[in-house]
Design a protein around this motif. Structure first.
Motif, mmCIF file in Angstrom:
data_model
loop_
_atom_site.group_PDB
_atom_site.id
_atom_site.type_symbol
_atom_site.label_atom_id
_atom_site.label_comp_id
_atom_site.label_asym_id
_atom_site.label_seq_id
_atom_site.Cartn_x
_atom_site.Cartn_y
_atom_site.Cartn_z
ATOM 1 N N LEU A 1 64.013 53.225 31.109
ATOM 2 C CA LEU A 1 64.042 53.295 32.381
ATOM 3 C C LEU A 1 65.093 53.972 33.107
ATOM 4 N N ARG A 2 66.133 54.006 32.433
ATOM 5 C CA ARG A 2 67.222 54.975 32.990
ATOM 6 C C ARG A 2 66.958 56.342 32.910
ATOM 7 N N GLN A 3 66.419 56.877 32.166
ATOM 8 C CA GLN A 3 65.981 58.289 31.924
ATOM 9 C C GLN A 3 65.049 58.572 33.275
ATOM 10 N N VAL A 4 64.137 57.473 33.298
ATOM 11 C CA VAL A 4 62.991 57.975 34.348
ATOM 12 C C VAL A 4 63.706 57.793 35.743
ATOM 13 N N SER A 5 64.276 56.857 35.844
ATOM 14 C CA SER A 5 65.226 56.767 37.240
ATOM 15 C C SER A 5 66.126 58.023 37.550
ATOM 16 N N ASP A 6 66.636 58.498 36.240
ATOM 17 C CA ASP A 6 67.374 59.789 36.748
ATOM 18 C C ASP A 6 66.734 60.969 37.179
ATOM 19 N N SER A 7 65.505 60.916 36.611
ATOM 20 C CA SER A 7 64.532 62.090 36.846
ATOM 21 C C SER A 7 63.821 62.001 38.124
ATOM 22 N N MET A 8 63.888 60.649 38.922
ATOM 23 C CA MET A 8 63.406 60.466 40.221
ATOM 24 C C MET A 8 64.277 61.001 41.271
ATOM 25 N N ARG A 9 63.521 61.562 42.216
ATOM 26 C CA ARG A 9 64.429 61.963 43.322
ATOM 27 C C ARG A 9 64.003 61.582 44.830
ATOM 28 N N CYS A 10 64.865 60.948 45.674
ATOM 29 C CA CYS A 10 64.389 60.072 46.572
ATOM 30 C C CYS A 10 64.527 61.307 47.724
ATOM 31 N N PRO A 11 63.736 61.202 48.860
ATOM 32 C CA PRO A 11 63.702 61.942 50.203
ATOM 33 C C PRO A 11 65.007 61.842 50.825
ATOM 34 N N PRO A 12 65.736 62.943 51.312
ATOM 35 C CA PRO A 12 66.832 62.983 51.846
ATOM 36 C C PRO A 12 66.946 62.009 53.132
ATOM 37 N N ASP A 13 65.901 61.801 53.803
ATOM 38 C CA ASP A 13 65.855 60.842 55.239
ATOM 39 C C ASP A 13 66.264 59.391 54.622
ATOM 40 N N LEU A 14 65.513 59.183 53.560
ATOM 41 C CA LEU A 14 65.882 57.737 52.952
ATOM 42 C C LEU A 14 67.380 57.341 52.543
ATOM 43 N N TYR A 15 68.030 58.566 52.104
ATOM 44 C CA TYR A 15 69.281 58.130 51.917
ATOM 45 C C TYR A 15 70.247 57.945 53.247
ATOM 46 N N GLU A 16 70.051 58.717 54.066
ATOM 47 C CA GLU A 16 70.483 58.614 55.453
ATOM 48 C C GLU A 16 70.165 57.286 56.027
ATOM 49 N N ARG A 17 68.650 56.782 55.966
ATOM 50 C CA ARG A 17 68.673 55.135 56.367
ATOM 51 C C ARG A 17 69.384 54.344 55.809
ATOM 52 N N VAL A 18 69.587 54.392 54.308
ATOM 53 C CA VAL A 18 70.174 53.564 53.628
ATOM 54 C C VAL A 18 71.678 53.672 54.234
ATOM 55 N N ARG A 19 72.133 54.769 54.343
ATOM 56 C CA ARG A 19 73.526 54.937 54.576
ATOM 57 C C ARG A 19 73.913 54.253 56.120
ATOM 58 N N GLN A 20 72.959 54.704 56.941
ATOM 59 C CA GLN A 20 72.979 54.153 58.337
ATOM 60 C C GLN A 20 73.032 52.534 58.321
ATOM 61 N N SER A 21 72.212 51.928 57.424
ATOM 62 C CA SER A 21 71.988 50.604 57.521
ATOM 63 C C SER A 21 73.243 49.881 56.795
ATOM 64 N N TYR A 22 73.584 50.496 56.113
ATOM 65 C CA TYR A 22 74.987 49.930 55.219
ATOM 66 C C TYR A 22 76.122 50.170 56.171
ATOM 67 N N GLN A 23 76.213 51.046 56.864
ATOM 68 C CA GLN A 23 77.377 51.291 57.859
ATOM 69 C C GLN A 23 77.278 50.365 59.005
ATOM 70 N N HIS A 24 75.958 50.188 59.481
ATOM 71 C CA HIS A 24 75.767 48.989 60.469
ATOM 72 C C HIS A 24 76.168 47.844 59.986
ATOM 73 N N TYR A 25 75.732 47.358 58.673
ATOM 74 C CA TYR A 25 76.064 46.051 58.201
ATOM 75 C C TYR A 25 77.578 45.949 58.168
ATOM 76 N N MET A 26 78.206 47.153 57.570
ATOM 77 C CA MET A 26 79.549 46.935 57.558
ATOM 78 C C MET A 26 80.519 46.801 58.805
ATOM 79 N N ASN A 27 80.015 47.526 59.879
ATOM 80 C CA ASN A 27 80.443 47.239 61.250
ATOM 81 C C ASN A 27 80.336 45.966 61.866
ATOM 82 N N GLU A 28 79.277 45.404 61.558
ATOM 83 C CA GLU A 28 79.019 43.974 62.211
ATOM 84 C C GLU A 28 79.835 42.943 61.314
ATOM 85 N N LYS A 29 79.912 43.192 60.257
ATOM 86 C CA LYS A 29 80.722 42.315 59.259
ATOM 87 C C LYS A 29 82.296 42.373 59.655
ATOM 88 N N ARG A 30 82.773 43.584 59.844
ATOM 89 C CA ARG A 30 84.113 43.976 60.221
ATOM 90 C C ARG A 30 84.377 43.451 61.624
#
Length: 167
Positions: A11-40
């Motif tokens: 599973l680790r080898q397969v997950s290393d070979s997988m690539r997520c689309p760049p917009d998914l990274y950005e959405r996850v980052r924004q979501s996490y940033q929004h969560y942290m701002n609300e919490k703060r």
């Protein structure tokens, strides 16, 4: 190797070979940033609110106890009354009377009332011995006249405070 370790490694080898689309990274980052701002933003507000409530709970009662008595303006302190045969209860009764006067008289009337009362008390303290006995003969003729004038000037205020006058 056990089956668990083999499966984990695969599973680790397969997950290393997988690539997520760049917009998914950005959405996850924004979501996490929004969560942290609300919490703060929420946490300090709760702390500030709690600190404000605690401060009010401490300061309001202490301000009431720390405020000066109106009777202190006239006598200086409770010890002055105690030296003349009075007690703490007498002092509290006088304070209650002054508080009632403050509530029923206008500001200008109360100022004049306090001044006249202060003069009257000074004369009364002069004629009162340490056991609380009054000796009016200790006053000079001039002081007796002043005493009578003060009593007549204070009479309307006493009537207003006690509610015996018609509005």
């Amino acid at each position: 190797m056990s089956i668990d370790k083999e499966l984990r490694e695969e599973l680790r080898q397969v997950s290393d070979s997988m690539r997520c689309p760049p917009d998914l990274y950005e959405r996850v980052r924004q979501s996490y940033q929004h969560y942290m701002n609300e919490k703060r933003g929420r946490s300090p507000m709760k702390k500030r609110m709690l600190a404000g409530i605690v401060a009010a709970a401490i300061l309001i009662p202490s301000a009431v106890f720390a405020s000066s008595y109106l009777a202190d303006d006239i006598f200086g302190s409770v010890t002055t009354i105690e030296q003349r045969g009075g007690s703490q209860e007498d002092y509290q009764e006088i304070e209650g009377m002054l508080q009632a006067a403050k509530g029923k008289l206008t500001e200008d009337e109360f100022k004049e009332y306090m001044e006249l009362t202060k003069q009257m008390v000074q004369l009364k303290l002069k004629i009162t011995d340490e056991r609380g006995v009054k000796h009016e003969e200790w006053l000079t003729q001039e002081e007796q006249q002043q005493f009578e004038q003060l009593a007549s000037r204070l009479a309307p205020y006493f009537e207003k405070i006690n509610g015996t006058t018609n509005p």
